[in-house]
Design an enzyme around this catalytic site. Structure first.
Site, PDB file in Angstrom:
ATOM      1  N   GLN A  10     -12.114 -41.503  87.724  1.00 19.31           N
ATOM      2  CA  GLN A  10     -12.364 -42.895  88.065  1.00 19.31           C
ATOM      3  C   GLN A  10     -12.589 -43.728  86.803  1.00 19.31           C
ATOM      4  OE1 GLN A  10     -14.640 -42.893  91.578  1.00 19.31           O
ATOM      5  NE2 GLN A  10     -14.893 -45.094  91.663  1.00 19.31           N
ATOM      6  N   SER A  95     -13.606 -35.017  87.034  1.00 21.65           N
ATOM      7  CA  SER A  95     -14.260 -35.363  88.293  1.00 21.65           C
ATOM      8  C   SER A  95     -13.241 -35.346  89.436  1.00 21.65           C
ATOM      9  CB  SER A  95     -14.978 -36.709  88.163  1.00 21.65           C
ATOM     10  OG  SER A  95     -15.804 -36.961  89.276  1.00 21.65           O
ATOM     11  N   ARG A 120     -14.633 -38.249 100.055  1.00 22.82           N
ATOM     12  CA  ARG A 120     -15.515 -38.085  98.885  1.00 22.82           C
ATOM     13  C   ARG A 120     -15.994 -39.455  98.403  1.00 22.82           C
ATOM     14  NH1 ARG A 120     -14.817 -37.558  93.178  1.00 22.82           N
ATOM     15  NH2 ARG A 120     -15.976 -35.844  92.194  1.00 22.82           N
ATOM     16  N   HIS A 204     -22.603 -37.841  90.277  1.00 27.17           N
ATOM     17  CA  HIS A 204     -22.942 -36.625  89.540  1.00 27.17           C
ATOM     18  C   HIS A 204     -24.425 -36.515  89.205  1.00 27.17           C
ATOM     19  CE1 HIS A 204     -18.770 -35.474  89.353  1.00 27.17           C
ATOM     20  NE2 HIS A 204     -18.460 -36.675  88.909  1.00 27.17           N
ATOM     21  N   GLN A 253     -19.801 -29.791  92.157  1.00 26.14           N
ATOM     22  CA  GLN A 253     -19.328 -30.843  91.240  1.00 26.14           C
ATOM     23  C   GLN A 253     -19.873 -32.222  91.618  1.00 26.14           C
ATOM     24  OE1 GLN A 253     -16.105 -33.248  91.778  1.00 26.14           O
ATOM     25  NE2 GLN A 253     -14.774 -32.281  90.270  1.00 26.14           N
TER      26      GLN A 253
END
Length: 313
Positions: A10, A95, A120, A204, A253
């Protein structure tokens, strides 16, 4: 010298992404149509023409970046005869890019990957009310220094290192007040600059646990096979091929540190001398030059770049 294929995360999205590939190749158009159909959304129209505010939304940016990368991969395979398994040793993604890497290497279908990334993005956005979380880049900080700053600034709040991008750039993530304390504290620790990032959620870190739970459920329902090349996990910073292990790592993750610097150094240790970034932007090719100048970084995202690269193989 061996080669690894990497896929952007991203921040690499931009209005117009993929449009030139779609205009030049029917193969690319098919990928975009497949993603649109899977999501019941004209994501390609948003990618090609904006508006930027909608494209930047996490739930759109994540599948859009994957679609752009997969269009490049499919055109390379079908129109230029590139055999990725024969021309490379590993794949990796930053990611969300790890999903692109798995899809490109045949572990997941394009439709399943698009739906997983849509979920997600939505789950990450919903996990924390807007304004409660934040992320910041600590520039001129290596991981150990960033971890010291985080430990002191947390003061009981959720705060952690989210991305170890390399080249003295570590991104931190957590409760907004804790991130702001860390930026102030970083000034006293020799960090060149701490800057808040324009993101919609604190990715994260432990605040993302609801999103991790949603992904565990969704990943348990999809078919995943062993990738054609080992895919370097953001969590372990080494190549992974076992689908059961990959599923678990993709869940971890969501809340874990993206160990990008370590991943690139691990690839170098396996004899990789060229990193080929496939998709939108040139962020990862730029990062590799800062992580290790001996490793060559190449970006392949436009028709002319793809043609030149394919002919050079």
């Amino acid at each position: 010298m061996s080669r690894a294929f990497v896929f952007p995360g991203q921040g690499s999205q931009a209005v117009g992404m993929g449009r030139d590939m779609a205009e030049a190749f029917a193969t690319a158009r098919q990928v975009f149509e497949e993603v649109d159909d899977a999501l019941s959304q004209k994501l390609s129209a948003l990618m090609f023409g904006g508006p930027e505010a909608d494209l930047t939304l996490t739930e759109n940016a994540q599948p859009a970046l994957m679609a752009c990368s997969l269009a490049v991969v499919r055109v390379a395979e079908k129109d230029f005869g590139v055999d990725f398994a024969a021309k490379g040793s590993y794949a990796a993604g930053h990611s969300l890019g790890e999903y692109s890497a798995l899809c490109a290497m045949g572990a997941l279908s394009v439709a399943d990957t698009a739906r997983l990334l849509k979920l997600r993005g939505q789950s990450m956005q919903k996990a924390v009310p807007v304004g409660e979380g934040a992320m910041a880049a600590l520039l001129g900080a290596e991981l150990d220094l960033a971890q010291q700053v985080v430990a002191e600034a947390a003061q009981g709040d959720v705060l952690g290192c989210a991305n170890d991008n390399g080249g003295g750039q570590v991104v931190i993530s957590g409760k907004k007040s804790a991130v702001e304390r860390a930026i102030e504290l970083a000034k006293t620790k020799g960090v060149k600059r701490g800057m808040l990032l324009p993101v919609s959620a604190p990715f994260h870190c432990a605040l993302m646990q609801p999103a991790a739970d949603a992904m565990a459920e969704a990943l348990g329902r999809v078919t995943m096979t062993a990738p054609k090349l080992p895919v370097v996990s953001n969590v372990t910073a080494k190549g992974e091929s076992n689908p059961d292990d990959i599923r678990k790592l993709l869940v971890q993750q969501v809340t874990g540190l993206v160990r990008w610097r370590e991943s690139m150094l691990w690839l170098k240790g396996q004899g990789v001398g060229q990193i080929v970034e496939l998709g939108s932007g040139k962020v990862l090719a730029g990062l590799i030059k800062r992580i290790d100048k001996e490793v060559e970084g190449t970006s392949v995202g436009a028709p002319a770049e793809l043609e030149a690269w394919a002919k050079s193989l």
